[in-house]
Each structure stands twice: as structure tokens, then as C-alpha cells.
Design a protein around this motif. Structure first.
Motif, PDB file in Angstrom:
ATOM      1  N   VAL A   1      -6.772   2.484   2.138  1.00 23.28           N
ATOM      2  CA  VAL A   1      -6.074   1.206   2.001  1.00 23.28           C
ATOM      3  C   VAL A   1      -7.099   0.109   2.261  1.00 23.28           C
ATOM      4  CG1 VAL A   1      -4.265  -0.305   2.893  1.00 23.28           C
ATOM      5  CG2 VAL A   1      -3.878   2.170   2.753  1.00 23.28           C
TER       6      VAL A   1
ATOM      7  N   ALA B   1      -1.486   1.379 -10.251  1.00 30.39           N
ATOM      8  CA  ALA B   1      -1.699   2.200 -11.439  1.00 30.39           C
ATOM      9  C   ALA B   1      -2.276   1.360 -12.571  1.00 30.39           C
ATOM     10  CB  ALA B   1      -0.381   2.837 -11.889  1.00 30.39           C
TER      11      ALA B   1
ATOM     12  N   GLN C   1       2.537   2.463  -2.317  1.00 31.20           N
ATOM     13  CA  GLN C   1       2.340   3.118  -3.601  1.00 31.20           C
ATOM     14  C   GLN C   1       0.949   2.776  -4.125  1.00 31.20           C
ATOM     15  OE1 GLN C   1       4.640   5.120  -4.720  1.00 31.20           O
ATOM     16  NE2 GLN C   1       6.290   4.530  -3.336  1.00 31.20           N
ATOM     17  N   PRO C   2       0.281   3.708  -4.785  1.00 33.11           N
ATOM     18  CA  PRO C   2      -1.025   3.385  -5.376  1.00 33.11           C
ATOM     19  C   PRO C   2      -0.857   2.453  -6.565  1.00 33.11           C
ATOM     20  CG  PRO C   2      -0.348   5.586  -6.031  1.00 33.11           C
ATOM     21  CD  PRO C   2       0.678   5.108  -5.033  1.00 33.11           C
TER      22      PRO C   2
ATOM     23  N   LYS D   1      -2.707   9.476  -6.463  1.00 30.92           N
ATOM     24  CA  LYS D   1      -4.043   8.909  -6.613  1.00 30.92           C
ATOM     25  C   LYS D   1      -3.982   7.469  -7.122  1.00 30.92           C
ATOM     26  CE  LYS D   1      -6.279  13.359  -7.485  1.00 30.92           C
ATOM     27  NZ  LYS D   1      -7.125  14.140  -8.414  1.00 30.92           N
ATOM     28  N   GLY D   2      -4.995   6.706  -6.749  1.00 29.84           N
ATOM     29  CA  GLY D   2      -5.063   5.318  -7.179  1.00 29.84           C
ATOM     30  C   GLY D   2      -5.365   4.407  -5.998  1.00 29.84           C
ATOM     31  N   PRO D   3      -5.915   3.246  -6.254  1.00 31.50           N
ATOM     32  CA  PRO D   3      -6.255   2.320  -5.164  1.00 31.50           C
ATOM     33  C   PRO D   3      -5.020   1.778  -4.458  1.00 31.50           C
ATOM     34  CG  PRO D   3      -6.552   1.268  -7.308  1.00 31.50           C
ATOM     35  CD  PRO D   3      -6.267   2.706  -7.578  1.00 31.50           C
ATOM     36  N   ARG D   4      -5.152   1.591  -3.161  1.00 31.96           N
ATOM     37  CA  ARG D   4      -4.083   1.016  -2.342  1.00 31.96           C
ATOM     38  C   ARG D   4      -4.632  -0.212  -1.624  1.00 31.96           C
ATOM     39  NH1 ARG D   4       0.144   5.041  -1.206  1.00 31.96           N
ATOM     40  NH2 ARG D   4      -0.454   6.979  -2.248  1.00 31.96           N
TER      41      ARG D   4
ATOM     42  N   SER E   1       0.803  -1.225   0.000  1.00 27.92           N
ATOM     43  CA  SER E   1       0.000   0.000   0.000  1.00 27.92           C
ATOM     44  C   SER E   1       0.837   1.276   0.000  1.00 27.92           C
ATOM     45  CB  SER E   1      -0.927   0.012   1.216  1.00 27.92           C
ATOM     46  OG  SER E   1      -0.174  -0.053   2.422  1.00 27.92           O
TER      47      SER E   1
ATOM     48  N   VAL F   1      -3.563  -4.141 -11.192  1.00 31.89           N
ATOM     49  CA  VAL F   1      -4.466  -3.456 -10.274  1.00 31.89           C
ATOM     50  C   VAL F   1      -5.386  -4.511  -9.673  1.00 31.89           C
ATOM     51  CG1 VAL F   1      -6.263  -1.717  -9.995  1.00 31.89           C
ATOM     52  CG2 VAL F   1      -4.363  -1.306 -11.568  1.00 31.89           C
TER      53      VAL F   1
ATOM     54  N   LEU G   1      -5.578  10.921  -1.121  1.00 30.74           N
ATOM     55  CA  LEU G   1      -5.217   9.513  -1.107  1.00 30.74           C
ATOM     56  C   LEU G   1      -6.460   8.648  -0.932  1.00 30.74           C
ATOM     57  CD1 LEU G   1      -2.057   9.557   1.214  1.00 30.74           C
ATOM     58  CD2 LEU G   1      -2.175   9.835  -1.268  1.00 30.74           C
ATOM     59  N   GLU G   2      -6.513   7.535  -1.657  1.00 30.73           N
ATOM     60  CA  GLU G   2      -7.616   6.597  -1.509  1.00 30.73           C
ATOM     61  C   GLU G   2      -7.372   5.709  -0.286  1.00 30.73           C
ATOM     62  OE1 GLU G   2      -8.961   4.454  -4.922  1.00 30.73           O
ATOM     63  OE2 GLU G   2      -8.497   6.096  -6.307  1.00 30.73           O
TER      64      GLU G   2
END
Length: 204
Positions: free
Chosen positions: A158, A67, A64-65, A78-81, A62, A115, A155-156
Motif C-alpha cells: 500500500v 485495475a 481493492q487493487p 494483484k495490482g497497486p494499492r 487500498s 490507476v 499483494l502489492e
């Protein structure tokens, strides 16, 4: 990054207790991935039958997001973690050998641009641990055992994604029929997905 991982570890400790072991793996060109082991003796647990379970959780994915692999430039914010969770019954197999495969899966967003999301599957290219009947895993829904960890915007959160081991037959069924149908088949047959030596669910 360090601050996020500190928050993640605190959330894991709150939900699962103190880890009794941890191992670290570093792959070329990636951040360090740790795997923490948590033991639950079963007394007072929600597992129902009092049997002990061992839980493995990744720590580092987590940082880094994840991509979109089709994106020209990865957004560093930005991006899911996510982190990964695996729960197995204790003492039925040498499941501690799962540490490196779990670290490999946790590094795959950095290495391969994967992802991970609920309903997806991951192929290990070999047994989850030596002699395991599972060569792939289904990604379950987050928010259960370990609640999602909210981070400051933009930030999204975790998400802690449970991994559900699949036999080769189950993985083929999932590819052909989808994750929902496989999960319904598991439910209909009362499959114990924490059993490290279970057989494939009947798929006829």
C-alpha cells in the motif's frame, strides 16, 4: 479487506499520531471511504517554522487493487494499492470542506478504473474546498511522510500518495510541460505547497 484496512490505519497512526476527526462517505456501487484528520501543532516537527499543519488521509481506497481500465477482468488480488494524503497549513482556510472531494478521488479507481501513480494528476471539476484556488492535484512520490506498507505476497504494498494542489495555470503548465518541470518550478521559487491560499507560481 478489513485486515488490510486495519494495517493501513495502524501505519497512519504510527506515522501521524492519533486522528482527531474522521468522516465516512459511501458512493453507490463502491466500498466505504473514510477520511481521517491529523493535527500537528508544529512543535518539534520537521516543517521548519513551527507552524501547525493539518493532514488528511483516506482510508478504504487500498481495500481493492487498482485495475488497468483496459483490462477485461480486474484481478481481485494483484495490482497497486494506495491511499491519499493531503497536508495544509492550519487556520488559513476552511480546509475541512476537503473531506468529500478527497473521498471522491479515493473512490475513483473503483468508479472510473483510474490507476493513480506518482506524476499523474487528478481534476476535481471544482475547488478543492469552497473558495480554494486549486481545482486539481498532482500526485507526489510515496514513501516519505508515511512509509509504504508491505503486504503478504502476492499483494502489492500500500503506497501513501501525497496530493499537491495545483492552480488552473499550474495544471495547464503540467499538461504542456510535464510534472517534473512543474515541480522544478515550485522548487526554484520556494513554493509552500501546504499554503491553502497561495498564488500560482510564476510560469513565464
Amino acid at each position: 479487506m478489513a485486515e488490510i484496512l486495519a494495517l493501513v490505519e495502524a501505519r497512519l497512526r504510527t506515522a501521524l499520531g492519533e486522528p482527531d476527526a474522521r468522516a465516512a462517505v459511501t458512493f453507490l456501487g463502491t466500498d466505504r471511504i473514510e477520511v481521517l484528520r491529523f493535527q500537528d501543532s508544529g512543535s518539534g516537527s520537521q516543517d521548519g517554522d513551527g507552524a501547525g499543519v493539518t493532514r488528511y488521509a483516506t482510508l478504504g481506497m487500498s481495500a481493492q487493487p487498482m485495475a488497468d481500465p483496459s483490462a477485461v477482468l480486474a484481478d481481485p488480488v494483484k495490482g497497486p494499492r494506495a491511499e491519499l494524503l493531503l497536508t495544509v497549513r492550519t487556520g488559513l482556510a476552511d480546509t475541512d470542506q476537503v473531506l468529500r472531494p478527497l473521498a471522491v478521488l479515493a473512490a475513483s479507481p473503483q468508479v472510473e478504473g483510474v490507476v493513480m501513480a506518482s506524476g499523474g494528476s487528478l481534476d476535481l471539476g471544482g475547488p478543492l474546498w469552497p473558495g480554494a484556488p486549486f481545482h486539481s492535484v498532482l500526485i507526489g512520490e510515496s514513501g516519505g511522510l508515511v512509509p509504504d506498507l508491505e503486504l503478504d505476497a502476492p499483494l502489492e504494498p500500500v503506497r501513501f500518495l501525497p496530493l499537491l494542489p495545483m492552480t488552473p495555470n499550474e495544471a495547464a503548465w503540467k499538461r504542456a510541460r510535464g510534472a517534473r518541470e512543474l515541480q522544478e518550478r515550485w522548487l526554484a521559487h520556494g513554493t509552500d505547497l501546504r499554503d491553502p491560499v497561495r498564488r500560482s507560481v510564476p510560469l513565464d
